[in-house]
Each structure stands twice: as C-alpha cells, then as structure tokens.
Design an enzyme around this catalytic site. Structure first.
Site, PDB file in Angstrom:
ATOM      1  N   ASP A  51     -63.721-106.364 -23.791  1.00 45.87           N
ATOM      2  CA  ASP A  51     -64.821-105.522 -24.258  1.00 45.87           C
ATOM      3  C   ASP A  51     -64.306-104.250 -24.918  1.00 45.87           C
ATOM      4  OD1 ASP A  51     -66.657-107.305 -23.219  1.00 45.87           O
ATOM      5  OD2 ASP A  51     -66.913-106.205 -21.335  1.00 45.87           O
ATOM      6  N   TYR A 108     -57.391-109.611 -13.594  1.00 43.87           N
ATOM      7  CA  TYR A 108     -57.823-108.293 -14.060  1.00 43.87           C
ATOM      8  C   TYR A 108     -57.647-107.281 -12.944  1.00 43.87           C
ATOM      9  CZ  TYR A 108     -60.174-110.082 -18.280  1.00 43.87           C
ATOM     10  OH  TYR A 108     -60.448-110.654 -19.504  1.00 43.87           O
TER      11      TYR A 108
END
Length: 269
Positions: A51, A108
């Site tokens: 993102d 992540y």
C-alpha cells in the site's frame, strides 16, 4: 534468461509497489531505471503489492532478458536509484520461476511506538497509548492461525476470487522498556489492508473497546464490519518472502532504527 532482483525500499514517498498513472511507485522507478541502463523497454514483475507509504525490507521482482549485460549492472542501478530504494542481489534463475506466483510464504512486521519521536515517525506508527491490555491482545493474536477465511479483515473482499489465507504464525513482541510493540505475521497470502485492519482491531482490544470474543466473532461469521479503520501505513513492512527454491535473509537491519537501547531486547509475549 530470467533474473530475480532482491530489493528493499522505504515506502513513504510512494503510492506503493504497483505502477499507477500519475503517481510515484516503486515499480515505475525500476522500470524507468532498468530501461535507461539496458537501453530497451523493461517490464518488472513484483512478488506482490504494498500500500501507499508501506515499506519492504525484502521484496523480489523478476525480469526477462534476451542476453546478459556486459557491465556492472548492480553498481549502475544502485547509483541511479533514489536513496530510499536499494538492490541487494541480482540472481540468475533457471527456467521461468515467477516472483509472485511461486512465493509460498510472506511475512510482515508492524511497528508501533507510544511516544512522539521525530526519528521514528517515518519508520513506525505513533499510537500514544499508555495502558494497552497486552494480555488480551495476545489472546486475540493466538486465534489468527486457527482460522483461514479473512473476509472480515479485507477492505474490498468482493474484488478478489477468495479470502482464504493460511496464517502459519502470528506473534507480538514488546521492547525491553515497554514503549514499543512489534507484530509479526506469516501466511501464504494476504488481502487488501488485511494486516492494518487486524492491527486496528488489536488496538481496540488493547484499549478495551472490543472484546476478544467480538474479535473472534468476525473470524467465525466472516462478516465485514460496517466500520473498518486500518492502522497507519508507515508502521508496516513486508519483511520476508520465501520460495521453494529461494530462501535468503532480509538485508536491512532496519529494526535497529526502531529500538532505542544500544543492545535492545525484544521479548516474546
């Protein structure tokens, strides 16, 4: 010949990895740089998407070339790339492995600091919380590997073929003095804003705004809540990408920037 590029980037100045018209993207930076150096149009295929303002301490993309270059591409490419993007390795591959479709696991990390610090603001998310209930947050995190349908934690679930994600691990860490948190999660795939939505819910649990049972009810019902507030993007890093034929450690020691002590200790909770 197919080549994998092992890279990392600080995502603050970019709209993410994926190329879009009219905005800065990491993919566009690489395609422009490689086309300039190799003097032929180059298309790069990334291992996934990130993102806007999200970072990657490990990321892979691949390109195909008819013939190998006869100069130091590694040096030239790093020389013209901006300071917030780096190439760590250029790896020739046998056959036609795919940087995105062949990845079997992605990990992540999400970093939170609880006090205002100008040296952390671009690398970690500021949440000035003083009394988070870490034990309740830990209970919610333990639920994640037990479920595999994350429709309730996807911003746009109807835009994907399915919302199944096999989460292999999820952990929460706290800094030695308790003023920073690190959330780590690994899965075969992730949905749009999935991790940031999970972090937002975990913070709500920590504040006592929702219960662990309410959190689990979303996993059970698979119903998307009416209001979804993803956590800030700058705390999120794609930190590991694993292939059946390629498993190498991330190059950056970026976690050192997020730890105040000279010899920091992250304690698993």
């Amino acid at each position: 010949m197919r080549y994998f590029f092992h890279i990392g980037y600080h995502g603050t100045q970019y709209s993410g990895w994926q190329k879009h018209a009219g905005v800065a993207s990491v993919q566009a930076v690489f395609e422009t740089a490689l086309s300039q150096i190799l003097k032929t149009p180059i298309t790069v295929n990334g291992c996934g998407r990130t993102d806007t303002q999200v970072h990657a301490s490990q990321f892979f993309f691949h390109i195909d070339l008819a013939k190998e270059w006869d100069f130091d591409l590694f040096f030239r490419l790093n020389k013209i790339l901006p300071d917030d993007i780096a190439v760590f390795d250029i790896i020739p591959m046998q056959g036609l492995p795919h940087a995105r479709f062949d990845a079997v696991q992605r990990s992540y990390d999400y970093f939170i600091h609880t006090y205002k610090d100008p040296f952390l603001s671009a690398f970690s998310a500021l949440y000035p919380e003083t009394n988070l209930n870490i034990d309740e947050m830990k209970k919610a995190i333990a639920l994640l590997p037990r479920y595999n349908d994350y429709r309730a934690f996807c911003k746009m679930p109807d835009r994907v073929d399915h919302t199944i994600c096999n989460v292999s691990s999820a952990s929460l860490f706290v800094s030695s003095n308790g003023d920073r948190l690190r959330f780590n999660i690994s899965a075969n795939r992730f949905l749009s804003k999935m991790i940031r939505i999970i972090i937002g819910r975990l913070l709500e649990i920590g504040r006592g705004e929702i219960s662990v049972d309410e959190f689990e009810s979303h996993l059970i019902s698979k119903q998307t809540p009416k209001i979804i507030i993803p956590a800030y993007p700058q705390g999120l890093y794609l930190s590991k990408v694993t292939y059946p034929y390629l498993d190498i450690p991330a190059k950056p020691t970026f976690t050192g920037l997020l730890q105040k002590d000279e010899n920091p200790v992250w304690q698993s909770i």
